[in-house]
Write a protein that holds these residues in place. Structure first.
Motif, mmCIF file in Angstrom:
data_model
loop_
_atom_site.group_PDB
_atom_site.id
_atom_site.type_symbol
_atom_site.label_atom_id
_atom_site.label_comp_id
_atom_site.label_asym_id
_atom_site.label_seq_id
_atom_site.Cartn_x
_atom_site.Cartn_y
_atom_site.Cartn_z
ATOM 1 N N MET A 126 -8.110 -3.350 1.166
ATOM 2 C CA MET A 126 -6.907 -4.356 0.891
ATOM 3 C C MET A 126 -7.115 -5.791 0.660
ATOM 4 O O MET A 126 -6.557 -6.560 1.390
ATOM 5 C CB MET A 126 -5.848 -4.097 2.248
ATOM 6 N N TYR A 163 0.786 -1.317 -0.054
ATOM 7 C CA TYR A 163 0.089 -0.085 -0.040
ATOM 8 C C TYR A 163 0.987 1.357 -0.085
ATOM 9 O O TYR A 163 1.909 1.285 0.033
ATOM 10 C CB TYR A 163 -0.885 -0.083 1.050
ATOM 11 N N TYR A 169 -3.778 -6.664 6.110
ATOM 12 C CA TYR A 169 -3.656 -5.171 6.183
ATOM 13 C C TYR A 169 -4.878 -4.926 6.496
ATOM 14 O O TYR A 169 -5.589 -4.482 5.426
ATOM 15 C CB TYR A 169 -3.415 -4.990 4.662
ATOM 16 N N TYR A 226 1.547 -7.654 11.722
ATOM 17 C CA TYR A 226 0.323 -7.036 11.001
ATOM 18 C C TYR A 226 0.601 -5.526 10.720
ATOM 19 O O TYR A 226 1.235 -4.691 11.093
ATOM 20 C CB TYR A 226 -0.881 -6.945 12.073
ATOM 21 N N HIS A 227 0.158 -5.236 9.323
ATOM 22 C CA HIS A 227 0.305 -3.761 8.993
ATOM 23 C C HIS A 227 -0.857 -3.043 9.902
ATOM 24 O O HIS A 227 -2.131 -3.616 10.151
ATOM 25 C CB HIS A 227 -0.145 -3.606 7.475
ATOM 26 N N GLN A 248 1.286 -10.107 4.302
ATOM 27 C CA GLN A 248 0.662 -9.859 5.409
ATOM 28 C C GLN A 248 -0.749 -9.272 5.590
ATOM 29 O O GLN A 248 -1.288 -8.971 4.347
ATOM 30 C CB GLN A 248 1.259 -8.450 6.034
#
Lengths: 127, 442, 477
Positions: free
Chosen positions: C77, B97, C70, C401-402, C68
């Protein structure tokens, strides 16, 4: 929060202090504290004429940017050049080294419309 | 159900935990009369079927990989080294992102910093942002910057007549609500710049211009600055591997279309808006910018910075509403520039120059054809004895795409063809173009 | 994660190296006028293997959906199917030139037309343009369309746009670009638009309202039909910000609720890759009242052939050529794989996942609006004295984790906006919730773990203040 007893205040947290015939302006301790570490101050050009309530500049932190408004109408005669190299002066000395602009007021009666230190302190405490 | 891992049993357990009996109960806020309309869309198909369908559509186009290709006009057939897509399409880049959490985005952030550094060197300016949507919108926002710099008091913008016609349209769209007049200048830029006065916000030049010409820009910056206006140069990043940078020539703002740097033509997008500025304008530039920073252990890292300009903080006072950048496209340009490097980019530019000039010589000798005068880089206008649309259509059927007939944009210019030659064109293809042109106009 | 510091390309550079072998010229040389040549070109010089290792190692410093979870609220996401990329990377697409002419690009125009038709159906739109390059550009299109609509009616008084205080920053920023002022409408205690404030704000200077539904709080705007009626009655139009379309695609059509123009983020709802920040597509769709004003050109079908055309009262072009076409291929591929039935299941699973996760997370975090959420919800990170949402976010990184979206929307203090999406499994959500609860405990018993997080990333928290005070935006050698 510190208050400069010699200054008067805008509701929007700018202070104004008489310096002979001129007026000096910056932002209050309350404002600098709310903004956090200041990274940049945008100031007007010397010679610019502004009215009370008009934006004279912008103060930026990492996560926020705020316009600053003229407490009184006037023509800018000086700006604090030290702020471009050391914007943190505004955090450390909001009423002294962190001053922003000096101007010749065009309507001195506007001084009376500003909040006196006690009134400002009460106002800021509410926020 | 593709891409959804949960089974009916999983869902049943989840609904029970939520305290409802069915998914429908979660949509009760949606007006009952409007819920679950018949969309009229076909049922989903498998990956196998959709790829067959999409591949079949792809085969219905005339593409540069199947022809001798001489069309440019804002989208260019340049060589893309294999390592560019191989590296850029790694899942860690492709599915990442926006780097708002810098600790877990150093890959993206460092790539952007490297891009900014190389683009600034190419442009000859102090700072470049992390990209804009394309060359046209980058130029539009640069002109907006100039307009805002003058506080909206200067209402004239001088643009070259020889600017890409679609770019001119985009400028007009972006200025719909502003009282600004766009005035087209032609001839020598220095003479045109001398006409600027205090009511002009900026003087724009295209270097090269839409017809491929490279003008002498010396003295232009001085004339523009004397009038109190900003000097904006729109350029070609491949050409800058060889020729003087706009920064050297005194530009305040520089924009470019960066597609040629490692990105395919893709029927016009996604492309890469490049925008750079001198130090004075850094805090007024729209778009994301990455800066260097350190953590408490003194380790170097990179972070999105100067965010106070952007929409998520300034909201209605932001310099622009732009939120995203062309991340992946910019990454490809970065890999391309690092793979080619100082020598490689210059070599590509020189190949374009040499091949275009050879083509001009050869085509100019075909009876009835003449090359328009002027210094050019990789594109030039070829005057044709018969309507250029007709010639181009005949040649396209033989898998030779001769160039863009200018009548596409300028209906009166029926006998002019904009020819583009890059490092992708071989001598044999150039000669094939010449002989084909000769044949269809005999 | 790759923890080893990676040098800059300029630092890896060695004179004389080139990473790509180019063919020798097969044509005679033409001299370049010396006055035009540049003297210096400060680009790095690297061999191919160094470039490959450099970018491979850099990629290993990123979190990504492929690696991951997100839960970034409002960003959707979801998994980006590899089939999308395979469809787009066909060289017959990548080598297509936009100006080759309609006759020679029938495949491209057909794909655009089919995607237009498909997206029209999801929204109930009379027409759609695929040109905007991002959500923000889609907003620009929509607001320009409303602006031009009023000007065409001869009404130049309508220079104000109403925007809820929960709106994304792009909404008011867009209005500025169209010369409009913004009147902010507060949200009520339930997180919807304050109807009294709305009624008070409506007059004949209002061009319209920009409304996000579901809202940035993850809630369906219960009064949406009433809001649209009121705005229309006052002579204004309704702009829909479709960032949260993932919750309602296939469940309801925005036009049926009174929306006149709307943008979708194809890089959110339609799974096209986020690419580290872009490219996206901000498709804009219109109800009959605004369909003629769409930006163009758009694809049209004439008998069995496809062509491109500008809508009759178009606001004009937003960028050169047609739009981010390679992204459109991906969106089309995805839409075909889902189909009409799949869209509704996508939305339902997204909303089930969010509500389930909310129930788990609520055990330790206050959720600002406790009623049923849509595809996302806003929790608050003020679980312990001296610990902020920022610290919780950074500690989540230690667990792999994001972080969720933080400090947005602005109207919720210490906001943590969590959007799981439909492509995450129940066990992922269970594991994430367990970690969230653990961190809430740590906030009370060992807050320094949060304040000093993250601990195992290539860099720790960076000094953003210093970076903004003395910006270093380029390598300076």
């Amino acid at each position: 929060m510190n208050i400069d007893k010699n200054a008067r205040y805008n509701v929007s947290h700018e202070w104004a202090r008489k310096d002979g015939d001129a007026v000096v302006t910056g932002i209050s301790d309350h404002a600098q504290h709310a903004l956090g570490d200041i990274v940049y101050v945008e100031l007007p050009a010397v010679g610019k004429a502004l009215k009370k309530g008009e934006t004279f500049g912008v103060v930026e932190s990492v996560k926020a940017a705020s316009d600053m408004y003229m407490p009184m109408s006037g023509t800018v005669t000086a700006v604090n050049d030290a702020l471009s190299a050391d914007p943190a002066l505004v955090n450390r000395e909001p009423y002294a080294g962190g001053w922003m602009i000096k101007y010749t007021p065009s309507n001195p009666a506007e001084w009376d419309q500003l909040l006196d230190p006690a009134a400002y302190e009460a106002q800021a405490a509410k926020e | 159900m593709p891409f959804i891992a949960n089974s009916d049993a999983d869902r049943a357990a989840m609904l029970a935990a939520i305290g409802v009996k069915s998914a429908e109960e979660l949509f009760l806020d949606v007006p009952a009369a409007k819920r679950y309309p018949e969309l009229g869309l076909p049922k989903g198909i498998s990956e196998l079927e959709v790829l067959r369908e999409v591949d079949a559509m792809a085969a219905k186009n005339v593409a540069a990989n199947a022809c001798a290709w001489f069309m440019g006009a804002g989208a260019y057939n340049h060589f893309i080294p294999a390592l560019v897509p191989a590296l850029a399409t790694r899942g860690e880049f492709l599915s990442a992102y926006t780097p708002y959490q810098p600790e877990v985005s150093q890959g993206t952030l460092q790539a952007i910093f490297e891009y900014q550094s190389m683009a600034a060197a190419l442009f000859g300016v102090d700072t470049v942002n992390a990209s804009h949507y394309d060359g046209a919108t980058a130029l539009a926002e640069a002109v907006l910057m100039a307009y805002n710099h003058a506080g909206g008091a200067k209402k004239r913008v001088m643009i070259p007549a020889a600017l890409h016609p679609e770019y001119k349209e985009v400028l007009k769209t972006y200025f719909t609500a502003f009282d600004v007049s766009f005035e087209e200048w032609s001839g020598e830029p220095k003479a045109a710049a001398a006409e600027a006065d205090a009511s002009v916000a900026c003087f724009v030049t295209a270097y090269p211009d839409f017809e491929g010409r490279v003008a002498d820009l010396s003295g232009v910056a001085d004339a523009v600055h004397a009038a109190g206006a900003l000097f904006i140069v729109h350029t070609d990043p491949i050409m800058l591997g060889l020729l003087k940078s706009p920064g050297e020539l005194g530009a305040d703002l520089v924009t470019a279309e960066g597609q040629a740097l490692g990105n395919a033509m893709n029927y016009g997008g996604p492309f890469l808006g490049m925008m750079g500025a001198t130090q004075k304008f850094v805090r007024k530039m729209p778009g994301r910018i990455v800066g260097q920073a350190a953590d408490h252990e003194g380790r170097r890292g990179f972070v999105l910075t100067l965010s106070a300009r952007e929409q998520h903080i300034r909201r209605e006072k932001a310099v622009s509403n732009i939120c995203s950048n062309q991340g992946l496209v910019m990454l490809m340009a970065t890999i391309y520039l690092e793979a080619l490097g100082k020598q490689g980019l210059k070599a590509v530019a020189k190949l374009c120059w040499d091949k275009a000039h050879y083509a001009a010589e050869v085509l100019g000798k075909v009876p009835g054809f003449a090359v328009a005068p002027g210094t050019f880089f990789k594109e030039f206008v070829l005057k044709t004895p018969l309507p250029a649309e007709e010639i181009a259509a005949k040649l396209a059927r033989r898998c030779v795409v001769a160039g863009l007939p200018l009548s596409r944009y300028y209906p009166a210019r029926t006998h002019e063809l904009l020819v583009c030659v890059t490092e992708m064109n071989t001598k044999a293809q150039i000669e094939l173009l010449a002989s084909s042109l000769a044949e269809v106009t005999r | 994660m790759n923890m080893v510091p990676e040098s800059l390309a300029y630092e890896l550079s060695r004179p004389g190296r080139v990473g790509v072998a180019l063919p020798a010229s097969d044509v005679p040389e033409t001299a370049v006028p010396t006055g035009l040549l540049r003297d210096e070109l400060a680009l790095p010089e690297l061999d191919e293997l160094t470039v490959v290792r450099h970018f491979t190692r850099l990629s290993q410093k990123n979190f990504s959906i492929d690696t991951q979870y997100y839960p970034l609220g409002s960003c959707t996401m979801k998994y980006n199917p590899k089939a999308n990329d395979r469809a787009a990377l066909n060289p017959n697409w990548s080598n297509c030139h936009p100006l080759v002419g309609d006759e020679f690009s029938q495949g491209a125009l057909e794909l655009m037309w089919r995607l237009q038709e498909g997206l029209k159906a999801t929204g109930g739109f009379a027409g759609v343009s695929l040109q905007p390059a991002a959500g923000a550009q889609g907003e620009l299109a929509g607001v320009l369309m409303i602006h031009n609509y009023h000007v065409a009616r001869g009404d130049k008084k309508r220079t104000k746009m109403l925007i809820p205080d929960s709106a994304h920053g792009t909404n008011p920023a867009t209005c500025t670009m169209v010369g409009m002022e913004v009147a902010t409408i507060p949200s009520d205690a339930q997180g919807g638009v304050d109807m009294d404030a709305l009624k008070a704000a409506l007059d004949d200077t209002v061009a319209g309202i920009m409304i996000t539904n579901p809202s940035t709080l993850g809630l369906f705007e219960r009064n949406i039909e009433e809001i649209a009626k009121l705005v229309h009655a006052a002579g204004g139009l309704v702009y829909g910000d479709g960032a949260n379309m993932n919750a309602i695609a296939g469940v309801v059509r925005p036009v049926d609720l009174g929306v006149d123009v709307m943008h979708y983020n194809l890089h959110k709802t339609f799974s096209t890759p986020h690419g580290g920040g872009g490219p996206g597509v901000g498709m804009v769709g219109a109800a009959p009242i605004l369909v003629d004003f769409l930006p163009g050109p758009i694809a049209v079908k004439k008998g069995e052939k496809y062509a491109s055309a500008m809508p009759p009262k178009s606001i004009g072009r937003l960028k050169a050529f047609y739009g981010n076409f390679a992204v459109l291929i991906r969106a089309y591929t995805y839409l075909r794989m889902l189909g009409g039935d799949g869209l509704r299941r996508m939305a339902e699973n997204a909303v089930i996942n969010a509500n389930y996760l909310k129930v788990l997370v609520e055990k330790a975090y206050k959720v600002k609006y406790p009623r049923r959420c849509m595809h996302e919800f806003v929790a608050m990170g003020d679980v312990a004295e001296g610990v902020r949402t920022l610290d919780i976010a950074k500690r989540l990184i230690d667990y792999g984790y994001h972080p969720p979206t933080i400090y947005f929307p602005l109207i919720v203090p210490e906001a943590l906006m969590i959007e799981p999406t439909e492509t995450e499994s129940k066990e992922t959500l269970d594991a994430f919730a367990e970690v969230m609860l653990k961190i809430a405990e740590e906030a009370k018993t060992r807050p320094e773990l949060l304040r000093e997080a993250p601990h195992n990333t290539p860099v720790g928290r960076l000094d953003e203040v210093a970076a903004a005070r003395c910006p270093i935006l380029c390598y300076r050698g």
